[in-house]
Design an enzyme around this catalytic site. Structure first.
Site, PDB file in Angstrom:
ATOM      1  N   GLU A 127       0.824  -1.214   0.000  1.00 24.07           N
ATOM      2  CA  GLU A 127       0.000   0.000   0.000  1.00 24.07           C
ATOM      3  C   GLU A 127       0.859   1.266   0.000  1.00 24.07           C
ATOM      4  O   GLU A 127       0.551   2.237  -0.689  1.00 24.07           O
ATOM      5  CB  GLU A 127      -0.943   0.020   1.216  1.00 24.07           C
ATOM      6  CG  GLU A 127      -1.964  -1.113   1.259  1.00 24.07           C
ATOM      7  CD  GLU A 127      -2.897  -1.119   0.060  1.00 24.07           C
ATOM      8  OE1 GLU A 127      -3.203  -0.042  -0.463  1.00 24.07           O
ATOM      9  OE2 GLU A 127      -3.282  -2.218  -0.377  1.00 24.07           O
TER      10      GLU A 127
ATOM     11  N   HIS B 266       1.962   2.022  -3.423  1.00 23.16           N
ATOM     12  CA  HIS B 266       0.982   2.782  -4.218  1.00 23.16           C
ATOM     13  C   HIS B 266       1.134   4.272  -3.965  1.00 23.16           C
ATOM     14  O   HIS B 266       1.066   5.091  -4.872  1.00 23.16           O
ATOM     15  CB  HIS B 266      -0.448   2.374  -3.843  1.00 23.16           C
ATOM     16  CG  HIS B 266      -0.917   1.113  -4.498  1.00 23.16           C
ATOM     17  ND1 HIS B 266      -0.858   0.928  -5.852  1.00 23.16           N
ATOM     18  CD2 HIS B 266      -1.470  -0.013  -3.991  1.00 23.16           C
ATOM     19  CE1 HIS B 266      -1.357  -0.269  -6.151  1.00 23.16           C
ATOM     20  NE2 HIS B 266      -1.721  -0.861  -5.031  1.00 23.16           N
TER      21      HIS B 266
ATOM     22  N   GLU C 227      -0.334  -2.333  -9.749  1.00 29.75           N
ATOM     23  CA  GLU C 227      -0.226  -3.406  -8.755  1.00 29.75           C
ATOM     24  C   GLU C 227       1.166  -4.036  -8.787  1.00 29.75           C
ATOM     25  O   GLU C 227       1.758  -4.298  -7.743  1.00 29.75           O
ATOM     26  CB  GLU C 227      -1.292  -4.478  -8.972  1.00 29.75           C
ATOM     27  CG  GLU C 227      -2.707  -4.029  -8.658  1.00 29.75           C
ATOM     28  CD  GLU C 227      -2.848  -3.435  -7.268  1.00 29.75           C
ATOM     29  OE1 GLU C 227      -2.239  -3.974  -6.318  1.00 29.75           O
ATOM     30  OE2 GLU C 227      -3.540  -2.412  -7.134  1.00 29.75           O
TER      31      GLU C 227
ATOM     32  N   ASP D 141       3.811  -4.071  -5.785  1.00 28.56           N
ATOM     33  CA  ASP D 141       4.440  -5.331  -5.346  1.00 28.56           C
ATOM     34  C   ASP D 141       5.958  -5.205  -5.382  1.00 28.56           C
ATOM     35  O   ASP D 141       6.652  -5.634  -4.452  1.00 28.56           O
ATOM     36  CB  ASP D 141       4.016  -6.490  -6.263  1.00 28.56           C
ATOM     37  CG  ASP D 141       2.641  -7.037  -5.893  1.00 28.56           C
ATOM     38  OD1 ASP D 141       2.090  -6.629  -4.853  1.00 28.56           O
ATOM     39  OD2 ASP D 141       2.124  -7.879  -6.655  1.00 28.56           O
TER      40      ASP D 141
HETATM   41 ZN    ZN Z   1      -2.621  -2.745  -4.636  1.00 33.56          ZN
END
Ligand code: ZN
Length: 410
Positions: A277, A280, A354, A358
């Protein structure tokens, strides 16, 4: 353009969309029994995997049923003058265009809710219940419904009123004012969603002091991420499915962890989810997403402004008095092929984000706990381990588990 041709285009769009959607679901379903990739063999044991297969199959059948039902209702409505009927009811109450539109959409919303509530009730209390996901009581289900309704009336009604007022006042330039309004509301929502909307439905408590908080703090200090707001939300009162999300930015930024996540995952794994998170945030995905969606809204509203004064768009859905609200419905259907494409592009961007998040977690924390947490989350939601690539391409906002794990192992 000829009204009749436009009418046929609308019918064709609805049918073609149904065929594409069902076709993709069918392709996806054909893969349910595929061999599980070797890296994922430890996600489920045999019994659990059998259960997840059954869950997917039931949902597949259920989706067929609801989609067919909704197509039939929509077509019947268009063919037998449903919108004209509602419009005439609204017109018999008032001659004010704002009040007519509010009644028009109000009736559609109520009708739609009466038709779809049995489905969501069945999904929650029969399907989710059968697989042990559901924790919602019947009382909570109805309370949620009422709260959702009130929110739609206040927020949706308020925005609709302003848009028609802009239209009455500024003509086709309404789209610029509407754009500002929608942008302001979505910015506001992004900043204050957790503070204003979530409490209507859930209880949030700051994460307690202890080893988990210490580990989170230690990680946050290491990557230079100022984090004051970590909240735990009582997701367990509705479902056993676990989640974590990030919202807001600047001083309003906060991380929300589901209590179910805290129960199911080891502390290391929770920090890994959090590192994702934070990724992001650090990669500015939140800013990109908001900017992109605001630009997209502007484009949609601009195209709407070209069509809105065109009486054929109202006439095509069978409404004899052309109006803003009737044209909005016609436009909604005519625009849906374009919005399918934009949502596909947004999904592609989201999947790329995503991977970046990661990668960030892998580089700043560790890949292994993230892999094991992703496996646990997939297991606890009985998610599909063998989706069809075409289905992923269209509908997945996150890459499938196997792709994420392979990326984390590189
Ligand atoms: Zn995510």
């Amino acid at each position: 353009m000829d009204t009749q041709i436009l009418f046929y285009i609308i019918i064709a769009i609805l049918i073609i969309q149904f065929i594409i959607d069902r076709g993709l679901e069918y392709l996806n379903a054909k893969r349910y029994n595929d061999r599980i990739p070797q890296e994922l063999e430890d996600v489920f044991d045999q019994e659990e995997y059998r259960k997840s297969q059954e869950y997917k199959k039931i949902n597949y059948k259920f989706a067929w049923f609801t989609a067919t039902f909704s197509l039939i209702i929509t077509l019947a409505f268009l063919l037998f003058g449903g919108f004209e009927w509602i419009d005439s009811i609204a017109r018999s109450v008032s001659s004010n265009p704002i009040i007519i539109a509010l009644i028009f959409f109000g009736i559609i919303m109520i009708g739609n809710d009466i038709l779809t509530t049995p489905f969501s009730y069945y999904r929650t209390f029969v399907i989710e219940e059968k697989f042990g996901f559901n924790k919602t009581s019947k009382k909570l289900f109805w309370i949620d419904k009422i709260k959702g309704w009130l929110m739609t009336i206040i927020l949706g009604g308020g925005i609709l009123t302003l848009i028609i007022w802009f239209f009455e006042w500024a003509g086709t330039n309404f789209w610029i004012y509407t754009w500002f309004l929608v942008a302001a509301v979505s910015l506001f929502m992004n900043l204050f969603y957790s503070r204003l909307i979530v409490p209507i439905f859930n209880k949030q408590t700051p994460l307690e002091d202890g080893s988990l908080k210490d580990k989170i703090q230690e990680y946050a200090n290491k990557v230079g991420f100022e984090i004051k707001n970590i909240f735990v939300i009582d997701g367990s009162k509705r479902s056993t499915k676990a989640n974590a999300y990030f919202s807001g930015f600047g001083r309003e930024k906060r991380i929300t962890l589901y209590d179910t996540l805290i129960n199911d995952l080891e502390e290391e794994e929770i920090v890994a989810v959090l590192a994702h998170e934070v990724g992001h945030y650090k990669r500015k995905h939140i800013i990109y997403n908001i900017t992109l969606s605001i630009l997209l809204t502007g484009l949609t509203l601009y195209i709407l402004s070209i069509f809105i004064n065109n009486p054929e768009v109202s006439l095509a859905i069978g409404v004899s008095h052309p109006s803003f609200h009737a044209a909005l419905i016609g436009f909604g259907i005519l625009y849906s092929p374009i919005s399918e494409i934009t949502s596909l592009v947004m999904n592609m961007i989201s999947r790329a984000f995503e991977y970046q998040a990661d990668d960030y977690a892998k580089d700043t924390f560790s890949p292994q706990p993230l892999i094991s947490s992703l496996k646990k989350l997939s297991k606890s939601s009985l998610s599909n381990l063998t989706p069809h690539p075409a289905y992923v391409f269209m509908h997945y906002s996150h890459p499938p588990l196997i792709a994420r794990i392979r990326n984390l192992k590189v």
